[in-house]
Design an enzyme around this catalytic site. Structure first.
Site, PDB file in Angstrom:
ATOM      1  N   GLU A 162       5.880 -21.635  43.651  1.00 14.60           N
ATOM      2  CA  GLU A 162       6.803 -22.384  43.861  1.00 14.60           C
ATOM      3  C   GLU A 162       8.268 -21.634  43.195  1.00 14.60           C
ATOM      4  O   GLU A 162       9.087 -22.133  42.544  1.00 14.60           O
ATOM      5  CB  GLU A 162       7.032 -23.624  43.409  1.00 14.60           C
ATOM      6  CG  GLU A 162       6.082 -24.598  44.143  1.00 14.60           C
ATOM      7  CD  GLU A 162       6.197 -25.943  43.837  1.00 14.60           C
ATOM      8  OE1 GLU A 162       6.563 -26.524  42.573  1.00 14.60           O
ATOM      9  OE2 GLU A 162       5.640 -26.936  44.632  1.00 14.60           O
ATOM     10  N   GLU A 319       0.107 -27.508  48.966  1.00 17.25           N
ATOM     11  CA  GLU A 319      -0.077 -28.643  48.029  1.00 17.25           C
ATOM     12  C   GLU A 319       0.541 -29.854  48.620  1.00 17.25           C
ATOM     13  O   GLU A 319       1.496 -29.897  49.064  1.00 17.25           O
ATOM     14  CB  GLU A 319       0.772 -28.482  46.671  1.00 17.25           C
ATOM     15  CG  GLU A 319       0.514 -27.383  45.674  1.00 17.25           C
ATOM     16  CD  GLU A 319       1.292 -27.096  44.484  1.00 17.25           C
ATOM     17  OE1 GLU A 319       1.939 -28.159  44.328  1.00 17.25           O
ATOM     18  OE2 GLU A 319       1.326 -25.891  43.931  1.00 17.25           O
TER      19      GLU A 319
HETATM   20  C1  GLA Z   1       4.297 -28.377  42.120  1.00 19.29           C
HETATM   21  C2  GLA Z   1       3.682 -27.223  41.347  1.00 19.29           C
HETATM   22  C3  GLA Z   1       2.122 -27.428  40.774  1.00 19.29           C
HETATM   23  C4  GLA Z   1       2.344 -28.889  40.148  1.00 19.29           C
HETATM   24  C5  GLA Z   1       2.783 -29.778  41.216  1.00 19.29           C
HETATM   25  C6  GLA Z   1       2.994 -31.353  40.849  1.00 19.29           C
HETATM   26  O1  GLA Z   1       3.967 -28.377  43.504  1.00 19.29           O
HETATM   27  O2  GLA Z   1       3.497 -26.014  42.280  1.00 19.29           O
HETATM   28  O3  GLA Z   1       1.812 -26.409  39.816  1.00 19.29           O
HETATM   29  O4  GLA Z   1       3.076 -28.822  39.158  1.00 19.29           O
HETATM   30  O5  GLA Z   1       3.998 -29.375  41.474  1.00 19.29           O
HETATM   31  O6  GLA Z   1       3.240 -32.303  41.646  1.00 19.29           O
END
Ligand code: GLA
Ligand code: GLA
Length: 681
Positions: A162, A319
């Site tokens: 991210e 995710e």
């Molecule tokens: C982001 C991060 C993950 C985790 C999620 C929690 O997507 O990439 O590592 O912290 O948030 O929702």
């Protein structure tokens, strides 16, 4: 192998392998004792997990000191996963620098707008422009890539994590130096920068590059063009970092695709993903829902836009959550059915992988109350049983894998720069929300039962009968020309308040608003009329507007709806200009999905765009379509809290989220039908 013959458009599979939807999660075995790993792979196999993203936050474990490397545990994890038929989207592990590095090199730590250091202790505490950080990070990438280049479990590279989640805006001296270089490339000379930034205002004229700074805490509103350029620069700086990791990975493993997880969701807006998408081999996205009336539509909107920036090729849902997250003020657990509905909505809009953060819910750390595929309660839980069932469902959906989203006849344009620029300070109102307006239009399309594609603003409009461009505030001449050509070619364009106002330098198009579109829309606005928070104005079609009004004079357009009270009473609220076979409609206030319904219905009728759904299903069911050469897959998602009867649609049932044969689709349920392709010629 020559560059030409390498297909990196998806994770690597054995040649001839049966197409499938991938299923899995972030996997953090380094948080657990070794004996838990055997349990993990047993439960992964039972759930049908096909892929995991490994070692995302493992830098400190892999490289415990500058010249000490510890790969044995990761070798073990890679081998164990491979032995169990689970492939690995291997992280470059650069997401969070270890304490030894930040202690030795505190100059990699970001600096806020107000001059504070962002200290280690959480994650992602690094400057995108730090040469020192980059040197250390690329050394790690090199070591990881070299070690696992030939590992049979490796199917893709997961760059960092991210990018920009916590460090998109850095105001450090490194950032200042790189910002100046970026500006030099953009403008060539200080004089040209002075013109673009309008520095004749407030004695801001620069006489040398070293005087130029990021928009740090200032006494009043920082220069608006400086602010926009800093956003452009910040997005570019992280993109440049992504490219640096990717280039190194390509040199070591030319055949392994490279991706990184985008965050197309809610109000996350620092990274111009429409621009980043070209730099990854396939697009990956993370999505989390926020509670609220439009939260389900927001998920669909984000998935649709992700497909749009992926050019409607399959993308990877890297995710989302099986249930609650931990980072909202109140973290709601998912209701029965939501796990399926949310996952399948992403698939409906082109996701060929459904993955979660994270595999096993942590026992310690900041995310211990964030759900996972295996909850604290363990395998004897409704959640894990749902996870197993979702795995079965995704196997049933294998025929969908590799198919593209079937284009709709209508599109909503989404312009990142207008998002940045329209919500700045020193504007007529601070209540304007760019993405909320776009989402309202999306909900209005769903309410009408009409499919719509959410597209990056530079996408080709060919083939679209209706194009909605909400709050397209920042409009260079060539964009205005493209919209004009679209309408002259018979297209039906709709735009809204605060569109076509400024050029790429945030300079107002003069002579009356909206200067860039005035002629096309056949209107002229002398003054804006924003509304106070909570205030509404009545329209003569029985709806009401909020946030904004305009004082419109007609210059060729017709008034379709007028204001019935308020400062613009009796003046036009919604206008349409007919241009050849096309038209240009303008909506001067925020109507919300219900208020947009009659306006949209008229435009759709004018353009001859009809719902593909039988009448009783329109609005209550979302339809999304993916297709291959011989089949179309219709995803029908119940948007309501009530059961909906599914009559009048033929097709072979591929998946039903709740397994009964009744004609009704319960609340939050999803039905996927396979239908023969209907030829249009
Ligand atoms: C982001 C991060 C993950 C985790 C999620 C929690 O997507 O990439 O590592 O912290 O948030 O929702
Ligand atoms: C003050 C300042 C002006 C201008 C106005 C705007 O009066 O002196 O320069 O900024 O505010 O309201």
């Amino acid at each position: 192998m020559s560059e030409k013959t390498i297909d990196r458009s998806w994770i690597r599979r054995e040649p001839g392998a049966t197409p499938r939807l991938e299923y899995g999660a972030d996997y953090n075995p380094d948080q657990w004792p070794r004996e838990v790993w055997d349990e993990d792979v047993r439960l992964m196999r039972r759930a049908g997990v096909t892929v995991v993203s490994l070692a995302i936050f493992s830098w400190a474990r892999i490289q415990p000191a500058a010249d000490v490397w510890d790969f044995e545990w990761l070798d073990d994890a890679m081998d164990l996963l491979h032995a169990n038929g689970i492939s690995v989207d291997l992280a470059t592990a650069t997401a969070s620098p270890p304490p030894w590095l930040t202690t030795a090199h505190p100059e990699i730590l970001p600096v806020t707008r107000t001059g504070e250091t962002v200290w280690p202790g959480a994650r992602q505490h690094w400057r995108p422009t730090s040469a020192v950080f980059r040197e250390h990070a690329l050394r790690l990438v090199d070591a990881v890539a070299t070690r696992y280049a030939d590992h049979p479990a490796l199917v893709a590279w997961h760059v960092s994590n991210e990018l920009g989640c916590h460090n998109i805006y850095d105001y450090s001296d490194d950032a200042a130096r790189e910002f100046r270089l970026w500006l030099e490339r953009r403008y060539g000379s200080v004089d040209a920068l002075n013109v673009a930034w309008g520095t004749a205002f407030w004695s801001q004229r620069y006489s040398a590059w070293e005087q130029v700074l990021p928009p740090r805490l200032a006494a009043s509103h920082p220069n608006p063009t400086q602010q926009i350029d800093f956003k452009r620069f910040s997005s570019d700086a992280l993109k440049d970092y992504l490219v640096a990791e990717r280039e190194l990975l390509r040199r070591i493993t030319p055949e392994v695709p490279v991706t990184t997880n985008f965050m197309i969701m809610n109000e996350t807006n620092g990274m111009n993903y429409a621009d980043w998408a070209a730099e990854v081999d396939f697009v990956s996205n993370d999505h989390y829902v926020l509670p609220g009336e439009q939260s389900r539509d927001e998920l669909s909107f984000s998935a649709n836009l992700t497909g749009g920036i992926a050019g409607h090729r399959p993308w990877f849902l890297m995710e989302h959550s099986t249930s609650a997250v931990n980072w909202q003020s109140v973290n709601l657990a998912k209701q029965p059915g939501e796990l399926f509905r949310d996952s399948l909505t992403h698939v409906a809009h082109g996701a060929d992988a459904v993955c979660f953060f994270q595999w096993r819910q942590s026992a310690a750390g900041a995310e211990k109350f964030h759900s996972g595929m295996v909850p604290h309660a363990g395998e004897d839980s409704d959640l894990y049983r749902d996870v197993v069932r979702l795995g079965e469902t995704l196997r049933d959906l294998a025929p969908v894998a590799g198919t593209s989203v079937t284009p709709a006849r209508a599109a909503i344009l989404f312009d990142w720069e207008s998002w940045w620029a329209s919500e700045k300070d020193s504007h007529p109102t601070q209540l304007l929300r760019f993405r909320a307006e776009a989402l309202d239009w999306y909900s209005a399309f769903l309410d009408a039962g009409v499919r719509v594609d959410v597209l990056p603003s530079a996408a080709s409009l060919a083939g679209y009968d209706v194009v909605v461009a909400p709050v397209f505030y920042l409009m260079p001449q060539d964009t205005a020309d493209a919209l004009r050509a679209y309408v002259e070619g018979g297209g039906h364009l709709v735009t809204t308040y605060f569109s076509g106002i400024v050029d790429e330098n945030d300079h107002v198009w003069l002579g009356g608003y909206p200067g860039a579109l005035r002629e096309l829309l056949g209107i002229r606005i002398q003054e804006f009329g924003p509304l106070l928070e909570g205030d509404t104005v009545a329209l003569d079609n029985g709806t009401s507007g909020s946030v904004w009004t305009d004082r419109i004079d007609l210059e060729g357009a017709d008034a379709l709806v007028r204001y019935a009270d308020g400062p613009q009473s009796t003046r036009p609220a919604v206008t349409r200009n007919t241009v050849g076979a096309g038209s240009a409609t303008y909506v001067s206030t925020r109507l919300g999905p219900r208020g947009l319904a009659p306006v949209l219905a008229e435009v759709l009728e004018l353009a001859g765009v009809e719902s593909e759904l039988p009448e009783p299903l329109r609005g209550s069911v979302e339809l999304a379509v993916r297709g291959s050469a011989d089949s179309e897959f219709w995803f029908l998602v119940n948007r309501t809290a009530e059961p909906v009867r599914i009559d009048g649609i033929d097709g072979e049932v591929i998946v039903r989220s709740v397994r009964d044969d009744g004609p009704a689709l319960g609340s939050r349920e999803v039905l996927v039908l396979r239908r023969p392709v209907t030829s249009t010629d």
